[in-house]
Design a protein around this motif. Sequence first.
Motif, short mmCIF file in Angstrom:
data_model
loop_
_atom_site.label_atom_id
_atom_site.label_comp_id
_atom_site.label_asym_id
_atom_site.label_seq_id
_atom_site.Cartn_x
_atom_site.Cartn_y
_atom_site.Cartn_z
N ARG A 157 -67.81 -50.79 61.56
CA ARG A 157 -67.42 -51.63 60.98
C ARG A 157 -66.82 -52.26 59.36
O ARG A 157 -65.71 -52.58 59.72
N GLN A 158 -66.86 -51.94 58.75
CA GLN A 158 -66.68 -51.72 57.17
C GLN A 158 -65.23 -51.63 56.91
O GLN A 158 -64.15 -52.01 56.62
N SER A 159 -65.01 -49.94 57.43
CA SER A 159 -64.03 -49.78 57.32
C SER A 159 -62.60 -50.07 58.36
O SER A 159 -61.58 -50.19 58.41
N PHE A 160 -62.99 -50.62 59.44
CA PHE A 160 -62.25 -51.62 60.37
C PHE A 160 -61.73 -52.60 59.94
O PHE A 160 -60.59 -53.08 60.83
N VAL A 161 -61.87 -53.55 59.01
CA VAL A 161 -61.79 -54.20 58.75
C VAL A 161 -60.24 -54.32 57.92
O VAL A 161 -59.01 -55.06 58.88
N THR A 162 -59.42 -53.20 57.60
CA THR A 162 -58.48 -53.04 57.12
C THR A 162 -57.45 -52.69 58.48
O THR A 162 -56.40 -53.65 58.38
N GLU A 163 -57.99 -52.00 59.12
CA GLU A 163 -57.19 -51.81 60.31
C GLU A 163 -56.78 -53.14 60.69
O GLU A 163 -55.57 -53.13 61.26
N MET A 164 -57.35 -54.05 60.97
CA MET A 164 -57.16 -54.95 61.41
C MET A 164 -56.76 -56.15 61.17
O MET A 164 -55.39 -56.74 61.52
N VAL A 165 -56.56 -56.57 59.74
CA VAL A 165 -55.40 -57.12 58.85
C VAL A 165 -54.66 -56.26 57.98
O VAL A 165 -53.93 -57.63 57.74
N SER A 361 -66.70 -57.76 45.61
CA SER A 361 -66.44 -57.99 45.41
C SER A 361 -66.53 -56.23 44.57
O SER A 361 -65.17 -55.53 45.15
N ALA A 362 -67.59 -55.98 44.68
CA ALA A 362 -67.73 -54.31 45.37
C ALA A 362 -67.21 -53.79 46.42
O ALA A 362 -67.01 -53.05 46.24
N ASN A 363 -67.91 -54.13 47.33
CA ASN A 363 -66.80 -53.79 48.72
C ASN A 363 -65.64 -53.98 49.01
O ASN A 363 -64.60 -52.82 48.95
N ALA A 364 -65.05 -54.50 48.79
CA ALA A 364 -63.54 -55.00 48.37
C ALA A 364 -62.37 -54.72 47.54
O ALA A 364 -61.64 -53.44 47.70
N THR A 365 -63.37 -54.05 46.32
CA THR A 365 -63.22 -52.55 44.82
C THR A 365 -63.24 -51.30 45.75
O THR A 365 -62.29 -51.08 45.52
N VAL A 366 -64.09 -51.12 46.75
CA VAL A 366 -64.03 -49.89 46.94
C VAL A 366 -62.71 -49.47 48.14
O VAL A 366 -61.87 -48.65 47.73
N GLN A 367 -62.75 -50.46 48.92
CA GLN A 367 -62.03 -50.25 49.68
C GLN A 367 -60.32 -50.17 49.65
O GLN A 367 -59.60 -49.54 49.88
N LEU A 368 -60.17 -51.05 48.77
CA LEU A 368 -58.80 -51.08 48.17
C LEU A 368 -57.92 -50.36 47.57
O LEU A 368 -57.04 -50.09 46.68
N SER A 369 -58.86 -49.07 46.47
CA SER A 369 -59.06 -48.61 45.81
C SER A 369 -58.70 -46.86 46.30
O SER A 369 -58.29 -45.70 45.59
N VAL A 370 -59.17 -46.38 47.31
CA VAL A 370 -59.16 -45.54 47.75
C VAL A 370 -58.06 -44.91 49.17
O VAL A 370 -57.15 -45.90 49.76
N ASP A 371 -57.68 -44.24 48.80
CA ASP A 371 -56.51 -43.02 49.83
C ASP A 371 -57.16 -44.11 51.60
O ASP A 371 -58.04 -43.74 51.66
N THR A 373 -56.53 -41.78 54.28
CA THR A 373 -57.33 -41.44 55.18
C THR A 373 -58.58 -41.25 54.84
O THR A 373 -59.24 -40.16 55.81
N VAL A 374 -58.66 -41.48 53.66
CA VAL A 374 -60.43 -41.12 53.66
C VAL A 374 -61.40 -42.26 53.50
O VAL A 374 -62.25 -42.10 52.61
N ARG A 375 -60.92 -43.52 53.67
CA ARG A 375 -61.50 -44.65 53.65
C ARG A 375 -63.25 -44.31 54.31
O ARG A 375 -63.10 -45.28 54.33
N GLY A 376 -62.89 -43.95 55.61
CA GLY A 376 -64.11 -44.14 56.38
C GLY A 376 -65.22 -43.54 55.41
O GLY A 376 -65.73 -43.77 56.11
N ARG A 377 -64.85 -41.91 55.59
CA ARG A 377 -65.52 -41.02 55.13
C ARG A 377 -66.31 -42.06 53.61
O ARG A 377 -67.24 -41.57 52.83
N VAL A 378 -65.20 -42.65 52.89
CA VAL A 378 -65.74 -43.27 51.72
C VAL A 378 -66.51 -44.21 51.60
O VAL A 378 -67.88 -44.77 51.38
N MET A 379 -66.34 -45.20 52.79
CA MET A 379 -67.13 -46.72 53.01
C MET A 379 -68.94 -46.16 53.64
O MET A 379 -69.33 -46.63 54.09
#
Length: 446
Positions: A157-165, A361-371, A373-379
């Motif tokens: 669900r967390q990594s799906f946010v970027t796919e939606m918006v 702010s922590a959630n958005a910072t992590v999502q925006l700082s990663v490649d 291709t690895v966003r799902g694993r990082v999240m």
Amino acid sequence: MSEETSFRPGAQAPGEVPDNLTRSSTSDATGGGGMFRSLRERNYRYYASGQVVSLTGTWMQRAAQDWLVLELSGGNAAALGVAVALQFMPTLLLTLWAGVAADRFDKRRLLIGVQSALGACGFVLGLLDVTGVVVLWHVYALCLVLGCFAAVDAPVRQSFVTEMVGPAQVTNAVALNSMTFNLARIVGPAVAGLMITAVGTGWVFLANGLSSVAVVTGLVLMDPARLHRSAPLREKRGQLVAGLRYVRGRPDLITLMALVLCIGTFGMNFENTLAVLARNTFEREADGYGLLITMLAVGTLSGASLAARRSARGGPRLRLVLIGAAAFGALEVVASVMPGYWTFAVALIPVGIAVMTFTTSANATVQLSVDPTVRGRVMGLYMLVFLGGKPLGGLASGWLAAELGPRSPLMIGGLLSLAAALVAAGVLARRRAHGGRVGSRREGDS
């Protein structure tokens, strides 16, 4: 920290790590337009609408489940700690693998299946309760089953946010998700308290099971062609290890996740602490417990609203993560010494504002700082450290409440959160003073 920093969203080439602390322009970070601009995305509107209903049911169930455990155990705080531990224990085993699945498979279809299963758990517990056959081990077993599905749900669900918006709207969408979550957190426990008093806990669980239909419907109605998808991860060995190696090469992410682990484990212990305080310290009924959750949620909703407004001025700031963490710890300590029910309830509002400032702010910072291709694993790793300490935290807070009094988990958790924020700020400041930057690295398996 002497200088505000932010992460550059979507600026890196595929397979490369962005500079770990780089400035981002307002236009890059926000895409322009207002507090609710993420709702311009059709798919996100469907998702958010379903979440309002489903999350309200989730918070109704959480309040009713806590109350049911206390009723079945004769008010035993340790029993409630066991229930919390069982619900979050699967996070330790499943969340990282769920992150791999999020990178490899269709996130929307995964969420449809998982959300359906979460709703089924509510139906089963409700039927056991309304028929009068429920005993404590039934609740424990369903906490464990629900925790398994929730552990898979969280990173997907967390990594799906970027796919939606899309990357430009992630900060705003995360803030709006938090607003939805906390609006439900206000309404759900209040409704649950009234329902428990009027008809009992069983009908609350059944209502939650029915509410899951809303989010599943929203996911089904989405247009897959309008999702901002990256290429799916090719199946091969070592993908989980490669994701962990990626994070290991990012000292900024390691520091941030260590801070999240400490606060998530010891500071955010509201699930069982508030129920014990309401029942055993302030001698309130279920509606009194629901009001405490609602007061906390008033603060978290306010914090999420402020985060949505800030997102219009730029990307997430690392300084804000640290300030939010420190403020949360200090305010939690203050709340723990409030003498009466109403002074304690009011003190929960600023606690909620601070904790939501930190988590958003922590959630958005992590999502925006990663490649991507690895966003799902990082999240997946992020949700592991955020939720994985809950079993230990639940058991520890239950033991502390039983041995040192119901107020002690809040005070000790607040002190540990404040100390962790100060340590993290010191580590990051020292790295900057020594010119610490993380250069580009390739994520070899993608």
